[in-house]
Design an enzyme around this catalytic site. Structure first.
Site, PDB file in Angstrom:
ATOM      1  N   SER A  10     -18.338 -30.545 -25.620  1.00  0.00           N
ATOM      2  CA  SER A  10     -17.661 -29.333 -26.062  1.00  0.00           C
ATOM      3  C   SER A  10     -18.151 -28.158 -25.216  1.00  0.00           C
ATOM      4  O   SER A  10     -19.311 -27.750 -25.311  1.00  0.00           O
ATOM      5  CB  SER A  10     -17.981 -29.100 -27.541  1.00  0.00           C
ATOM      6  OG  SER A  10     -17.534 -27.822 -27.908  1.00  0.00           O
ATOM      7  N   ASP A  37     -12.341 -26.038 -26.857  1.00  0.00           N
ATOM      8  CA  ASP A  37     -11.881 -25.512 -28.139  1.00  0.00           C
ATOM      9  C   ASP A  37     -11.192 -24.176 -27.922  1.00  0.00           C
ATOM     10  O   ASP A  37     -11.779 -23.250 -27.363  1.00  0.00           O
ATOM     11  CB  ASP A  37     -13.077 -25.317 -29.083  1.00  0.00           C
ATOM     12  CG  ASP A  37     -13.652 -26.641 -29.543  1.00  0.00           C
ATOM     13  OD1 ASP A  37     -12.883 -27.468 -30.062  1.00  0.00           O
ATOM     14  OD2 ASP A  37     -14.861 -26.847 -29.368  1.00  0.00           O
ATOM     15  N   HIS A  68      -8.486 -28.689 -27.699  1.00  0.00           N
ATOM     16  CA  HIS A  68      -8.391 -28.728 -29.170  1.00  0.00           C
ATOM     17  C   HIS A  68      -7.952 -27.342 -29.628  1.00  0.00           C
ATOM     18  O   HIS A  68      -8.740 -26.399 -29.586  1.00  0.00           O
ATOM     19  CB  HIS A  68      -9.772 -29.104 -29.723  1.00  0.00           C
ATOM     20  CG  HIS A  68      -9.873 -29.080 -31.219  1.00  0.00           C
ATOM     21  ND1 HIS A  68     -11.085 -29.154 -31.868  1.00  0.00           N
ATOM     22  CD2 HIS A  68      -8.922 -29.001 -32.199  1.00  0.00           C
ATOM     23  CE1 HIS A  68     -10.871 -29.118 -33.172  1.00  0.00           C
ATOM     24  NE2 HIS A  68      -9.576 -29.014 -33.399  1.00  0.00           N
ATOM     25  N   PHE A 145     -16.408 -23.053 -37.464  1.00  0.00           N
ATOM     26  CA  PHE A 145     -17.571 -22.485 -38.144  1.00  0.00           C
ATOM     27  C   PHE A 145     -18.877 -23.063 -37.582  1.00  0.00           C
ATOM     28  O   PHE A 145     -19.933 -22.930 -38.192  1.00  0.00           O
ATOM     29  CB  PHE A 145     -17.501 -22.750 -39.657  1.00  0.00           C
ATOM     30  CG  PHE A 145     -16.345 -22.052 -40.334  1.00  0.00           C
ATOM     31  CD1 PHE A 145     -16.508 -20.795 -40.898  1.00  0.00           C
ATOM     32  CD2 PHE A 145     -15.096 -22.639 -40.376  1.00  0.00           C
ATOM     33  CE1 PHE A 145     -15.440 -20.143 -41.504  1.00  0.00           C
ATOM     34  CE2 PHE A 145     -14.015 -21.996 -40.983  1.00  0.00           C
ATOM     35  CZ  PHE A 145     -14.197 -20.747 -41.546  1.00  0.00           C
ATOM     36  N   ASP A 180     -15.338 -34.850 -34.264  1.00  0.00           N
ATOM     37  CA  ASP A 180     -15.727 -33.526 -33.785  1.00  0.00           C
ATOM     38  C   ASP A 180     -16.473 -32.779 -34.894  1.00  0.00           C
ATOM     39  O   ASP A 180     -15.967 -32.652 -36.006  1.00  0.00           O
ATOM     40  CB  ASP A 180     -14.437 -32.768 -33.400  1.00  0.00           C
ATOM     41  CG  ASP A 180     -14.692 -31.462 -32.677  1.00  0.00           C
ATOM     42  OD1 ASP A 180     -15.865 -31.085 -32.493  1.00  0.00           O
ATOM     43  OD2 ASP A 180     -13.704 -30.805 -32.304  1.00  0.00           O
TER      44      ASP A 180
END
Ligand code: DX5
Ligand code: ZN
Length: 235
Positions: A10, A37, A68, A145, A180
């Site tokens: 990520s 992301d 994503h 989060f 994930d």
């Protein structure tokens, strides 16, 4: 069956002030795709990377981009990332009124399509769409989060993964299961055993603070091997 486990670091967990260097380091240690992301601050309260940053990054590496999207405006973000040139796009079921249309749009552009599910979203939403999907992304924490260091994987992670793996097996499909959120060195063997085939790597695996990327990668490789071993024993 010895299925390849795909590693997808990520990028929001890398050094955001030195992205180019971070990506080169990832190329050197050998990973399969960059997990990018895209969070719009409306879906959840976070915004790690903008579209222009992703565009600039595209010019710097040939690694696959696995995007994503966490947005309440899937149409706009999907159009934007398609224009950049990416290899896989997952968007959230919870924010899509026309999921089938979006999957078709992505695939028409020669890009792999994934549907992302929040932890509490039932697998029943996949009943009709599953055969069209290249992957299902299962969030094991609440998406966006991740900055809350205390957040843990939901307790039903393994059950949800193995329920999905059963579904895919029963329907004789080859859909990847991407996991994930707090995919940790400790939990990876169980996640692989449950049926995960694609790991999003963040703060509890490849980016464990205080250790080099090489050290983390070594530990990651052995954790993945343990997972495969666990699988072969139970077959
Ligand atoms: C969740 C993001 C993840 C996140 C995972 O909001 O989709 O990709 O970076 O990070 P860790 O593994 O640190 O929870
Ligand atoms: Zn993600």
């Amino acid at each position: 069956m010895n299925k390849k486990i795909i590693t997808s670091p990520s990028i929001m967990c890398a050094d955001l002030l030195n992205l180019e260097t971070s990506v080169k380091e990832l190329e050197n240690i050998g990973i399969d795709a960059l997990h990018i992301d895209v969070i719009d601050a409306s879906f959840s309260p976070s915004m790690p990377l903008g579209i222009d940053t992703i565009k600039r990054l595209r010019a710097k590496t040939t690694l696959d981009f696995d995007v994503h999207i966490m947005s309440t405006n899937n149409d706009w973000f999907i159009e934007q990332v398609l224009a950049i040139g990416v290899q896989q796009i997952s968007f959230h079921y919870e924010t899509s009124l026309h999921a089938d249309r979006l999957v078709n749009l992505i695939k028409r552009n020669g890009v792999r399509a994934g549907l992302a599910l929040n932890p509490a979203t039932s697998l029943s939403c996949l009943d009709y769409l599953l055969p069209q999907l290249d992957q299902v992304l299962l969030m094991l924490i609440n998406p966006g989060f991740a900055g809350d260091a205390g957040e843990k994987q939901v307790f039903y992670s393994e059950k949800k993964i193995s329920d999905l793996a059963d579904l895919i097996r029963r329907r004789k499909l080859a859909t990847e299961i991407q996991v994930d959120g707090r995919v940790s060195l400790e939990s990876i063997p169980q996640l692989i055993h449950a049926g995960a085939t694609n790991l999003v790597l963040g703060s509890t695996s490849l980016y464990i603070p205080g250790r080099s990327l090489q050290e983390n990668k070594k530990a990651l490789d052995s954790s993945i091997e343990n997972g495969k071993l666990k699988m072969s024993v139970s077959i």
